[in-house]
Design a protein around this motif. Structure first.
Motif, mmCIF file in Angstrom:
data_model
loop_
_atom_site.group_PDB
_atom_site.id
_atom_site.type_symbol
_atom_site.label_atom_id
_atom_site.label_comp_id
_atom_site.label_asym_id
_atom_site.label_seq_id
_atom_site.Cartn_x
_atom_site.Cartn_y
_atom_site.Cartn_z
ATOM 1 N N ARG A 20 0.816 -1.227 0.000
ATOM 2 C CA ARG A 20 0.000 0.000 0.000
ATOM 3 C C ARG A 20 0.843 1.269 0.000
ATOM 4 N NH1 ARG A 20 -2.604 -3.202 4.069
ATOM 5 N NH2 ARG A 20 -1.494 -2.074 5.713
ATOM 6 N N SER A 21 2.119 1.120 0.299
ATOM 7 C CA SER A 21 2.975 2.291 0.510
ATOM 8 C C SER A 21 3.138 3.147 -0.745
ATOM 9 C CB SER A 21 4.359 1.846 0.993
ATOM 10 O OG SER A 21 5.234 2.953 1.087
ATOM 11 N N LYS A 22 3.190 4.473 -0.534
ATOM 12 C CA LYS A 22 3.446 5.425 -1.614
ATOM 13 C C LYS A 22 4.886 5.943 -1.574
ATOM 14 C CE LYS A 22 -0.775 5.308 -3.155
ATOM 15 N NZ LYS A 22 -1.070 4.682 -4.474
ATOM 16 N N LYS A 30 6.890 -1.255 -7.814
ATOM 17 C CA LYS A 30 5.636 -1.672 -8.456
ATOM 18 C C LYS A 30 5.741 -1.587 -9.976
ATOM 19 C CE LYS A 30 3.044 -0.200 -4.396
ATOM 20 N NZ LYS A 30 2.255 0.895 -3.783
ATOM 21 N N LYS A 31 6.528 -0.633 -10.468
ATOM 22 C CA LYS A 31 6.763 -0.540 -11.912
ATOM 23 C C LYS A 31 7.474 -1.797 -12.407
ATOM 24 C CE LYS A 31 8.936 3.186 -13.032
ATOM 25 N NZ LYS A 31 9.743 4.428 -12.955
ATOM 26 N N ALA A 75 12.626 -2.916 -1.682
ATOM 27 C CA ALA A 75 11.174 -2.746 -1.763
ATOM 28 C C ALA A 75 10.557 -3.807 -2.671
ATOM 29 C CB ALA A 75 10.852 -1.341 -2.278
ATOM 30 N N PHE A 76 11.213 -4.075 -3.801
ATOM 31 C CA PHE A 76 10.717 -5.093 -4.726
ATOM 32 C C PHE A 76 10.707 -6.465 -4.056
ATOM 33 C CE2 PHE A 76 11.669 -8.453 -7.799
ATOM 34 C CZ PHE A 76 10.617 -8.304 -8.692
ATOM 35 N N ARG A 77 11.761 -6.785 -3.345
ATOM 36 C CA ARG A 77 11.853 -8.102 -2.715
ATOM 37 C C ARG A 77 10.775 -8.285 -1.652
ATOM 38 N NH1 ARG A 77 17.998 -9.323 -1.108
ATOM 39 N NH2 ARG A 77 17.065 -11.378 -0.686
ATOM 40 N N VAL A 78 10.420 -7.195 -0.973
ATOM 41 C CA VAL A 78 9.395 -7.304 0.071
ATOM 42 C C VAL A 78 8.012 -7.450 -0.536
ATOM 43 C CG1 VAL A 78 8.260 -6.084 1.969
ATOM 44 C CG2 VAL A 78 10.751 -6.139 1.839
ATOM 45 N N ILE A 79 7.668 -6.616 -1.518
ATOM 46 C CA ILE A 79 6.299 -6.700 -2.060
ATOM 47 C C ILE A 79 6.083 -7.982 -2.871
ATOM 48 C CG2 ILE A 79 5.955 -4.220 -2.056
ATOM 49 C CD1 ILE A 79 6.394 -4.170 -5.031
ATOM 50 N N THR A 80 7.180 -8.613 -3.325
ATOM 51 C CA THR A 80 7.050 -9.904 -4.011
ATOM 52 C C THR A 80 7.357 -11.058 -3.069
ATOM 53 O OG1 THR A 80 9.349 -9.808 -4.787
ATOM 54 C CG2 THR A 80 7.646 -8.911 -6.248
ATOM 55 N N TYR A 360 10.481 5.093 15.031
ATOM 56 C CA TYR A 360 10.155 3.864 14.312
ATOM 57 C C TYR A 360 9.487 2.778 15.177
ATOM 58 C CZ TYR A 360 10.599 -0.193 11.277
ATOM 59 O OH TYR A 360 10.327 -1.314 10.530
ATOM 60 N N PRO A 361 10.013 2.424 16.350
ATOM 61 C CA PRO A 361 9.431 1.294 17.097
ATOM 62 C C PRO A 361 7.962 1.476 17.458
ATOM 63 C CG PRO A 361 11.587 1.862 17.971
ATOM 64 C CD PRO A 361 11.211 2.957 17.034
ATOM 65 N N GLU A 362 7.524 2.717 17.644
ATOM 66 C CA GLU A 362 6.150 2.965 18.071
ATOM 67 C C GLU A 362 5.178 3.103 16.899
ATOM 68 O OE1 GLU A 362 5.684 2.686 21.255
ATOM 69 O OE2 GLU A 362 7.859 2.475 21.468
ATOM 70 N N MET A 363 5.666 3.029 15.684
ATOM 71 C CA MET A 363 4.812 3.222 14.512
ATOM 72 C C MET A 363 4.050 1.948 14.153
ATOM 73 S SD MET A 363 7.256 5.413 11.935
ATOM 74 C CE MET A 363 7.348 7.207 12.057
ATOM 75 N N ASP A 364 2.899 2.131 13.473
ATOM 76 C CA ASP A 364 2.205 0.971 12.927
ATOM 77 C C ASP A 364 2.884 0.575 11.614
ATOM 78 O OD1 ASP A 364 1.290 2.680 10.889
ATOM 79 O OD2 ASP A 364 -0.651 2.997 11.848
ATOM 80 N N ALA A 365 2.449 -0.523 11.036
ATOM 81 C CA ALA A 365 3.119 -1.072 9.861
ATOM 82 C C ALA A 365 3.126 -0.094 8.687
ATOM 83 C CB ALA A 365 2.461 -2.388 9.454
ATOM 84 N N ASP A 366 2.006 0.604 8.470
ATOM 85 C CA ASP A 366 1.944 1.531 7.339
ATOM 86 C C ASP A 366 2.933 2.677 7.501
ATOM 87 O OD1 ASP A 366 -0.352 0.776 5.421
ATOM 88 O OD2 ASP A 366 -1.234 0.489 7.392
ATOM 89 N N ALA A 367 3.054 3.176 8.714
ATOM 90 C CA ALA A 367 3.995 4.271 8.957
ATOM 91 C C ALA A 367 5.439 3.771 8.875
ATOM 92 C CB ALA A 367 3.726 4.897 10.324
ATOM 93 N N LYS A 368 5.687 2.559 9.326
ATOM 94 C CA LYS A 368 7.052 2.022 9.307
ATOM 95 C C LYS A 368 7.613 1.937 7.898
ATOM 96 C CE LYS A 368 7.247 -0.629 13.615
ATOM 97 N NZ LYS A 368 7.299 -1.980 14.225
ATOM 98 N N VAL A 369 6.828 1.435 6.945
ATOM 99 C CA VAL A 369 7.365 1.261 5.593
ATOM 100 C C VAL A 369 7.493 2.593 4.852
ATOM 101 C CG1 VAL A 369 6.570 -1.106 5.375
ATOM 102 C CG2 VAL A 369 5.082 0.765 4.611
#
Length: 554
Positions: A20-22, A30-31, A75-80, A360-369
């Motif tokens: 979901r990350s931008k 993603k490209k 990033a590619f390795r994680v999303i795949t 970083y440690p206190e962030m949720d997953a969306d904020a971390k990435v």
């Protein structure tokens, strides 16, 4: 990198958030995903590439390109979910002919006598074991990349040409010679068109990489015929086996097609060159890589950085004053925006890095990435608390005239009991950087201003107030006292602001006075925090020295 990535891949929430990350590395990744979906079942690794010209030593741009490409690869390795193998190729164009002698090398006469030869055929001017100037610079590049822990495969143009990696595509380029020329000639000046050829034969007698017109082409033998303009002697040279190389734009296309490169970044100044090389790559039957054009760096005056001018900041200079992590943050942020790359950006980059790391440690997953440290550390940022900012350390060095880390730790230990060099090694590292930065980049430019009559009254009052505070007063209590003193003088009041009791606020002029008179600087730290670290008594003494005129004498 592998251990860090395994940590990221073990967290389903992070993998989902990555999709979901931008953040720009994920957008780039993603490209690449969309690209490989068009392969129709072709199974091969995804190839990331960065290029390097070893006519000089590695520089800060080299770091930036490899660091940013590594971020996209991660990033590619994680999303795949790391189900598709990847490779990062660091390619050295060391078969290029040496066109000029760098000014920062020894034995320049030796190099001058070998101008025109491939960099790996130019004698080594340095007193070491490397076989040539190009081999020396390649070794520097590899050491440079290894220092930062990059995961890459090194490739030498000389080795790849000689062992035949490009032979098939070289013969294809010979076959498509006219089409390549049709692409190239409109991009050249009229005078250059008369002598241009996509192939550069290596002179069999002088070893010079020749830039000469091609007179004949023989597809059956895979050779080109050309004439030495100095002697008039004609030669027939194979385009394969390292007997010739390509001009750089066709060479870029050749490499993409032969190696199957999927992703390569380049600077904004190469936008047109990417288009040209992409056309040639398609003529060769290849699929040009995806990538993006990053903006260039600017010097302190906002002018484009030039290696020949030497108006930029070198990698060694940055690493003298700060860690590679802070430089990686600088490279991560706004890669498509032109940015100043000068000494004064370092302190902010250091403090921003640790601020992102602390959150970083206190962030949720969306904020971390989306946090830069996730990308800097391949999905697994370290836990390294730093209770004192780099900017504050710089001001502490300035006020205390500390010349070693032990002097700084005497203040830090008093302010933060239990914080020691062994318990906080990163802070200890920052102390060393702060001393070096202050000595080289702050101290020579400090200018203490003599306070006027009204400023003297305000400073004398501040000194009195600080001495009356309890020795364990908090930074907030001290800051409130500093504000109260400023509000008591009409000159330092700001009627557009309100104090907690409804009275006037304090103008920035009050703090500018403190910085200019006490620290010899235009800007400074939050003053209450600085005093809490430096000490109430010590700050009062500093004010006394400013009032009697001895502070500027150090």
């Amino acid at each position: 990198m592998t251990t860090a990535l395994l940590s990221a891949l073990s967290d389903p929430a992070l993998i989902a958030a990555a999709g979901r990350s931008k953040a720009w590395p994920f957008e780039e990744a993603k490209k690449i995903v969309a690209r490989i979906e068009k392969r129709k079942g072709e199974a091969r690794p995804v190839i990331f590439e960065t290029g390097y010209g070893p006519s000089g030593l590695p520089h800060i741009g080299t770091f930036g390109e490899v660091a940013r490409t590594t971020m996209v690869r991660t990033a590619f390795r994680v999303i795949t979910e790391d189900k598709i193998p990847t490779r990062l190729l660091c390619f050295s164009d060391d078969m290029d002919g040496m066109r000029k002698v760098p000014e920062n090398v020894p034995n320049r006469d030796l190099l001058t006598a070998n101008l025109g030869k491939a960099l790996t055929n130019v004698p080594n001017p340095f007193d070491n074991e490397h076989a040539s100037f190009g081999h020396n610079n390649n070794a520097k590049l590899r050491s440079f990349l290894d220092t930062f822990g990059f995961d890459y495969e090194f490739m030498s143009a000389t080795e790849e040409y000689k062992k035949g990696t490009f032979d098939q595509m070289l013969l294809k380029m010979l076959e498509k010679y006219d089409e390549v020329m049709e692409i190239m000639l409109p991009t050249l000046r009229e005078e250059r068109r008369k002598t241009y050829a996509p192939f550069l034969p290596v002179h069999p007698k002088t070893e010079v990489v020749m830039q000469v017109p091609i007179e004949e082409r023989n597809l059956e033998t895979g050779t080109i015929v050309w004439t030495d303009p100095n002697t008039g002697e004609r030669f027939e040279t194979p385009v394969t086996g390292g007997h010739a190389k390509c001009q750089w734009k066709p060479d870029w296309a050749l490499r993409w097609a032969a190696l199957g490169v999927d992703y390569e970044m380049s600077g904004k100044d190469h936008i047109d060159n990417v288009k040209t090389s992409s056309k040639i790559c398609k003529v060769l039957g290849g699929n040009p890589p995806d990538g993006f054009n990053y903006e260039l760096f600017l010097d302190e005056n906002g002018e484009k950085i030039s290696k020949s001018k030497g108006n930029g900041l070198t990698i060694d200079e940055w690493l003298t004053y700060a860690s590679p992590d802070s430089l990686a943050l600088y490279m991560f942020q706004k890669p498509k925006t032109a940015k100043r790359l000068f000494f004064d950006v370092i302190p902010r980059a250091v403090d921003e890095y640790f601020a992102f790391l602390e959150k970083y440690p206190e962030m949720d997953a969306d904020a971390k990435v989306n946090n830069p440290v996730w990308h800097i550390h391949s999905g697994n940022p370290p836990v390294t608390p730093v209770p004192v900012s780099f900017t504050m350390l710089l001001n502490l060095v300035s006020a205390s005239h500390a010349h070693d880390k032990a002097a700084l730790w005497s203040y830090i230990g008093r302010h933060s009991p239990g914080v020691t060099p062994s318990s906080h090694p990163k802070l200890d590292e920052l102390c060393g950087y702060a001393i070096a930065y202050y000595e080289d980049r702050v101290k020579p430019f400090k200018t203490f201003r003599t306070p006027d009559a009204e400023e003297r009254q305000a400073l004398a009052k501040l000194r009195e107030v600080l001495l009356a505070l309890p020795t364990d007063a908090s930074a907030e209590t001290i800051q409130d006292s500093v504000l109260s003193v400023g509000r008591a003088f009409e000159r330092f009041q700001d009627l557009s602001k309100k104090s907690p009791d409804g009275g006037p606020g304090v103008s920035l002029e009050w703090f500018a006075t403190l910085y200019q008179v006490l620290l010899g600087q235009e800007k400074g730290p939050r003053f209450g925090s600085f005093v809490a670290l430096y000490g109430l008594k010590e700050t009062a003494e500093m004010i006394g020295q400013a009032l009697d005129g001895t502070l500027s004498k150090g």
